[in-house]
Scaffold this motif. Structure first.
Motif, PDB file in Angstrom:
ATOM      1  N   LEU A 185     -94.799 -24.957  -8.166  1.00 56.44           N
ATOM      2  CA  LEU A 185     -93.910 -24.912  -7.668  1.00 56.44           C
ATOM      3  C   LEU A 185     -92.653 -24.788  -8.562  1.00 56.44           C
ATOM      4  O   LEU A 185     -91.712 -23.651  -8.357  1.00 56.44           O
ATOM      5  N   LEU A 230     -87.244 -27.554  -8.801  1.00 54.23           N
ATOM      6  CA  LEU A 230     -87.387 -28.730  -7.245  1.00 54.23           C
ATOM      7  C   LEU A 230     -86.746 -29.188  -6.144  1.00 54.23           C
ATOM      8  O   LEU A 230     -86.738 -29.972  -5.253  1.00 54.23           O
ATOM      9  N   GLU A 273     -85.020 -27.996  -3.675  1.00 49.17           N
ATOM     10  CA  GLU A 273     -85.126 -27.719  -2.377  1.00 49.17           C
ATOM     11  C   GLU A 273     -86.520 -27.593  -2.066  1.00 49.17           C
ATOM     12  O   GLU A 273     -86.923 -27.898  -0.767  1.00 49.17           O
ATOM     13  N   ARG A 274     -87.095 -27.803  -2.886  1.00 55.19           N
ATOM     14  CA  ARG A 274     -89.065 -27.582  -2.653  1.00 55.19           C
ATOM     15  C   ARG A 274     -89.612 -29.183  -2.610  1.00 55.19           C
ATOM     16  O   ARG A 274     -91.121 -29.208  -2.821  1.00 55.19           O
ATOM     17  N   LEU A 282     -91.775 -29.818   0.416  1.00 55.68           N
ATOM     18  CA  LEU A 282     -92.175 -28.919   0.517  1.00 55.68           C
ATOM     19  C   LEU A 282     -93.393 -29.202  -0.264  1.00 55.68           C
ATOM     20  O   LEU A 282     -95.168 -29.588   0.427  1.00 55.68           O
TER      21      LEU A 282
END
Length: 99
Positions: free
Chosen positions: A32, A63, A65-66, A69
């Motif tokens: 990501l 990273l 907001e990810r 995930l």
């Protein structure tokens, strides 16, 4: 003649699960963050490409907001791998749970 009790075998399934979980998390987080890092470093002039602080900032921003995930994907990949008996070291978990 008494028979000796069977020797207990060490089967560290929890440790193996944690190793797979952290390994998958690292791979998914890297996957990501990598596009943002590559895009940033390709846009920099050649003399500025050694800036470690910029790499830290870009990775943190990519990273931010990810991260959930990546964590969810790691849990899903570990769970599916254990359930389908594809991960070495976890192949006997489902067989013993059923007995």
């Amino acid at each position: 003649m008494s028979a000796l009790p069977p020797r207990a075998s060490l089967r560290p399934q929890f440790t193996v699960v944690m190793l797979y979980l952290f390994g998958f998390f690292f791979v998914f987080a890297l996957a990501l963050a990598l596009p943002a890092l590559i895009r940033t470093f390709l846009s920099l002039p050649p003399e500025a490409q050694q800036d470690l602080e910029l790499a830290k900032r870009v990775t943190r921003d990519a990273l931010r907001e990810r991260l959930p995930l990546a964590c969810g994907a790691a849990v899903l990949a570990t769970g599916l791998g254990a359930w389908s008996r594809r991960l070495p070291g976890l192949r006997s978990l489902r067989a013993r749970a059923g007995s």
